[in-house]
Design a protein around this motif. Structure first.
Motif, mmCIF file in Angstrom:
data_model
loop_
_atom_site.group_PDB
_atom_site.id
_atom_site.type_symbol
_atom_site.label_atom_id
_atom_site.label_comp_id
_atom_site.label_asym_id
_atom_site.label_seq_id
_atom_site.Cartn_x
_atom_site.Cartn_y
_atom_site.Cartn_z
ATOM 1 N N ALA A 201 44.593 47.622 33.466
ATOM 2 C CA ALA A 201 43.334 48.328 33.673
ATOM 3 C C ALA A 201 42.986 48.219 35.148
ATOM 4 O O ALA A 201 43.216 47.178 35.773
ATOM 5 N N ALA A 202 42.469 49.299 35.725
ATOM 6 C CA ALA A 202 42.192 49.288 37.162
ATOM 7 C C ALA A 202 41.001 50.171 37.489
ATOM 8 O O ALA A 202 40.704 51.133 36.777
ATOM 9 N N MET A 203 40.320 49.828 38.575
ATOM 10 C CA MET A 203 39.259 50.676 39.096
ATOM 11 C C MET A 203 39.065 50.402 40.578
ATOM 12 O O MET A 203 39.383 49.323 41.079
ATOM 13 N N THR A 204 38.566 51.426 41.268
ATOM 14 C CA THR A 204 38.278 51.323 42.693
ATOM 15 C C THR A 204 36.796 51.621 42.891
ATOM 16 O O THR A 204 36.285 52.609 42.355
ATOM 17 N N ASP A 219 32.995 42.258 35.679
ATOM 18 C CA ASP A 219 32.479 42.570 34.353
ATOM 19 C C ASP A 219 32.958 43.946 33.884
ATOM 20 O O ASP A 219 33.357 44.126 32.726
ATOM 21 N N ARG A 220 32.939 44.909 34.796
ATOM 22 C CA ARG A 220 33.389 46.261 34.447
ATOM 23 C C ARG A 220 34.887 46.274 34.160
ATOM 24 O O ARG A 220 35.351 46.916 33.203
ATOM 25 N N LEU A 221 35.637 45.543 34.982
ATOM 26 C CA LEU A 221 37.093 45.469 34.789
ATOM 27 C C LEU A 221 37.443 44.854 33.443
ATOM 28 O O LEU A 221 38.296 45.359 32.706
ATOM 29 N N LEU A 222 36.813 43.732 33.140
ATOM 30 C CA LEU A 222 37.095 43.033 31.891
ATOM 31 C C LEU A 222 36.738 43.905 30.693
ATOM 32 O O LEU A 222 37.420 43.880 29.668
#
Length: 291
Positions: A201-204, A219-222
């Motif tokens: 899972a990934a985000m920028t 928190d958002r990543l988890l």
């Protein structure tokens, strides 16, 4: 003896374009052992014009005696698409054809205008489904870099997106169970990646300054990774804007000749591992004719 030694020794180079800089790691594998032989950085690379970039890379290749037989490029994750799907294990024999149909559905670009590849998790007994990781990059994004590195004397053997490079590096280096969280901090963005077995899972997000912003990203990543907490996870901090003191808290890289600060170049190191190690996130993206 010299010929045998050369056959058992492989050099590879990982190049990561991140933020304003270009980072490069040179890896050697001999008799199954990994050794980091050099790391380099061209500061402000992305702010240079084409001629200055070309000169900078050529100078580095020559002055650093960089081996260029295996050069792998890692690009920012927003330059392409990563998707994961589960397929029945019975499809293993015709996986390429099945995935191609999936790519046609997933890609917002026509099939003849993209590079795509996929990786498969190691099949386990009594599992009915197998996880497939698909990566897609439009040719209009990657072709200029293929031409650039060829003209600069470091022709590419493959490419991937940053999140998959981190996933590959984490899986290849740490065989122990448990998730790995990678936080890359640059002046213009912060990238977070969670690797948990064959799942990623990934985000920028915009630059995350301070513990509050970092906690929000975590928190958002988890949540995206469907993990209740980061407890028991391996945390890797890297990038140009990470506090150098924090590198000492990173897990040790199980590679000869690495120091605590080597994790600052985790992306380039992970890219250099692409031709040397297998993982559920390994991709090369473009065909042999382009390599």
């Amino acid at each position: 003896t010299v010929v045998v030694l050369m056959m058992l020794t492989k050099n590879s180079v990982g190049v990561e374009i991140c933020g304003r800089d270009l980072r490069l790691a040179v890896m050697r594998m001999s008799f199954g052992k990994l050794r980091l032989t050099a790391v380099h950085r061209i500061a402000g690379f992305m702010t240079l014009d084409e001629e200055a970039r070309n000169k900078a890379v050529r100078t580095l290749v020559k002055s650093g005696s960089i081996p260029v037989s295996r050069v792998f490029l890692s690009m920012p994750r927003e330059h392409g698409i990563v998707r994961q799907i589960d397929l029945p294990v019975e499809m293993a024999q015709k996986l390429a054809d099945v995935v191609k149909l999936q790519v046609e559905t997933l890609s917002p670009w026509p099939l003849d205008e993209i590079y795509w590849d996929f990786a498969q998790e190691q099949q386990k007994k009594n599992r009915k489904l197998t996880a497939i990781t698909i990566v897609i990059i439009p040719k209009t994004t990657l072709d200029p870099w293929i031409a650039f590195f060829k003209s600069a004397g470091a022709p590419l053997s493959g490419a991937t997106l940053s999140s998959l490079a981190y996933g590959h590096g984490a899986t290849a280096l740490w065989k122990e169970a448990g998730p790995t969280v990678i936080l890359r901090r640059e002046e213009s963005y912060t990238e977070g990646v969670v690797v948990n077995g064959s799942r990623i899972a990934a985000m920028t997000v915009p630059p995350a300054d301070g513990p509050g912003a970092t906690k929000t990203l975590m928190d958002r990543l988890l949540s995206v990774a469907k993990l209740p907490s980061a407890e028991g996870s391996r945390l890797v901090l890297c990038g140009g804007s990470s506090d150098s003191a924090s590198f000492g808290e990173n897990p040790h890289l199980p590679i000869e000749n690495t120091k605590p600060q080597s994790t600052a170049d985790f992306g380039a190191i992970a890219g250099a591992l692409l031709p040397l190690k297998q993982s559920p996130f390994r991709s090369k993206l473009f065909p042999p004719a382009k390599r």
